[in-house]
Design a protein around this motif. Structure first.
Motif, PDB file in Angstrom:
ATOM      1  N   UNK A  32      10.623  25.793 -14.060  1.00 38.59           N
ATOM      2  CA  UNK A  32      10.710  24.933 -15.233  1.00 38.59           C
ATOM      3  C   UNK A  32      11.297  23.588 -14.806  1.00 38.59           C
ATOM      4  N   UNK A  33      11.143  22.585 -15.633  1.00 42.90           N
ATOM      5  CA  UNK A  33      11.637  21.256 -15.283  1.00 42.90           C
ATOM      6  C   UNK A  33      13.142  21.207 -15.165  1.00 42.90           C
ATOM      7  N   UNK A  34      13.813  22.135 -15.835  1.00 45.30           N
ATOM      8  CA  UNK A  34      15.279  22.122 -15.806  1.00 45.30           C
ATOM      9  C   UNK A  34      15.847  22.753 -14.531  1.00 45.30           C
ATOM     10  N   UNK A  35      15.028  23.454 -13.748  1.00 37.84           N
ATOM     11  CA  UNK A  35      15.515  24.116 -12.543  1.00 37.84           C
ATOM     12  C   UNK A  35      15.365  23.173 -11.347  1.00 37.84           C
ATOM     13  N   UNK A  36      16.277  22.240 -11.237  1.00 41.20           N
ATOM     14  CA  UNK A  36      16.149  21.202 -10.213  1.00 41.20           C
ATOM     15  C   UNK A  36      16.314  21.769  -8.808  1.00 41.20           C
ATOM     16  N   UNK A  37      17.167  22.808  -8.624  1.00 41.74           N
ATOM     17  CA  UNK A  37      17.351  23.386  -7.296  1.00 41.74           C
ATOM     18  C   UNK A  37      16.037  23.990  -6.790  1.00 41.74           C
ATOM     19  N   UNK A  38      15.321  24.655  -7.670  1.00 42.86           N
ATOM     20  CA  UNK A  38      14.055  25.276  -7.284  1.00 42.86           C
ATOM     21  C   UNK A  38      13.004  24.212  -6.977  1.00 42.86           C
ATOM     22  N   UNK A  39      12.939  23.199  -7.813  1.00 43.53           N
ATOM     23  CA  UNK A  39      11.977  22.120  -7.579  1.00 43.53           C
ATOM     24  C   UNK A  39      12.241  21.426  -6.244  1.00 43.53           C
ATOM     25  N   UNK A  40      13.517  21.156  -5.965  1.00 41.57           N
ATOM     26  CA  UNK A  40      13.862  20.475  -4.714  1.00 41.57           C
ATOM     27  C   UNK A  40      13.508  21.350  -3.508  1.00 41.57           C
ATOM     28  N   UNK A  41      13.779  22.650  -3.602  1.00 40.64           N
ATOM     29  CA  UNK A  41      13.488  23.554  -2.490  1.00 40.64           C
ATOM     30  C   UNK A  41      11.991  23.621  -2.199  1.00 40.64           C
ATOM     31  N   UNK A  42      11.171  23.680  -3.235  1.00 40.87           N
ATOM     32  CA  UNK A  42       9.722  23.782  -3.030  1.00 40.87           C
ATOM     33  C   UNK A  42       9.173  22.485  -2.436  1.00 40.87           C
ATOM     34  N   UNK A  43       9.720  21.344  -2.869  1.00 41.39           N
ATOM     35  CA  UNK A  43       9.277  20.065  -2.285  1.00 41.39           C
ATOM     36  C   UNK A  43       9.621  20.004  -0.802  1.00 41.39           C
ATOM     37  N   UNK A  44      10.797  20.531  -0.434  1.00 42.81           N
ATOM     38  CA  UNK A  44      11.235  20.492   0.953  1.00 42.81           C
ATOM     39  C   UNK A  44      10.560  21.555   1.819  1.00 42.81           C
TER      40      UNK A  44
END
Length: 248
Positions: A228-240
């Motif tokens: 979800x958009x609120x899960x910034x840790x998950x979003x950052x990990x997938x981008x990296x």
């Protein structure tokens, strides 16, 4: 009857040990057990259920009562009590996940023990090279990503990782070929009712990042994150992830 396909004997007789009088009734009632078999709660669960829905019979000569030839008697072969007990021990907790108790009609005390002829276990607890999975209601239980490092470490230490949405993306295939992993995962998720229940709890659809282990021919999801958009840790990990180097 889908429940008993490839079970090893070609015919069934009615009424069966669950008091079904017609083939249509037996097929209808047997279908309700297919989700439990998909959970792989015990390798002999199918054998046990089929010994009830489509029981085996033995043939023996009856007493000579003056007829020209002895009568041929057919006797039903019940499942062994030990088979019932081992299947119940592994599968009853899975049934409890959905609020279903072990049925009274399957009470193990009604089945023979000792030296009587009966259908016995064939697995000795597990398939070779395929450990018996523990009964659990927590498969695919969603977790919160506490940091991007935690997510990356999880992805690195798992056998497989994938981004589950309408267009499944394999992030890490592990011991399975990438072309084999995607269809295997889709098929497994269609069968694993507990996993899908836990993923979709309170949601109709969504995008998920799942990782897990390969145990023989079984895929076990050990970590699940909801996107979800609120899960910034998950979003950052997938981008990296695509540029991340896992430690050797």
């Amino acid at each position: 009857m889908a429940l008993c396909q490839d079970i090893g004997y070609p015919e069934m007789r009615l009424p069966n040990l669950l008091d079904h009088d017609t083939v249509a009734e037996a097929i209808q009632q047997s279908a309700s057990w297919l989700p439990l078999l998909a959970r792989e709660c015990h390798p002999d669960a199918r054998l046990f259920l089929c010994s009830l829905f489509a029981p085996l019979y033995s043939s023996e000569l009856g007493p000579d009562l003056g007829a020209s030839s002895p009568r041929l008697l057919r006797r039903v072969i019940y499942p062994c009590r030990s088979l019932c007990e081992t299947v119940q021990a592994s599968c009853a907790p899975i049934m409890a996940c959905y609020g279903y108790p072990w049925p009274a009609i399957l009470h193990c005390g009604r089945f023979p023990s000792g030296q009587r002829l009966c259908v016995s276990a064939i697995s000795n607890g597990s398939h070779p090279g395929r450990p018996l999975p523990p009964a659990s209601c927590r498969d695919c239980e969603l977790q919160e990503a506490r940091s991007s490092k935690e997510v990356l470490d999880t992805l690195c230490t798992s056998d497989f990782d994938f981004d589950l949405d309408p267009h499944l993306e394999v992030l890490r295939a592990g011991p399975l070929p990438p072309m084999e992993l995607a269809p295997t995962l889709r098929h497994w998720l269609q069968l694993d009712a507990t996993c899908m229940h836990n993923l979709l709890r309170g949601r109709r659809a969504g995008t998920y990042v799942l990782s897990g282990e390969v145990q023989g021919h079984r895929l076990l999801v050990t970590t699940a994150y909801a996107w979800s958009r609120s899960h910034r840790h998950l979003q950052l990990a997938i981008r990296r992830w695509h540029h991340h180097q896992c430690p050797e």
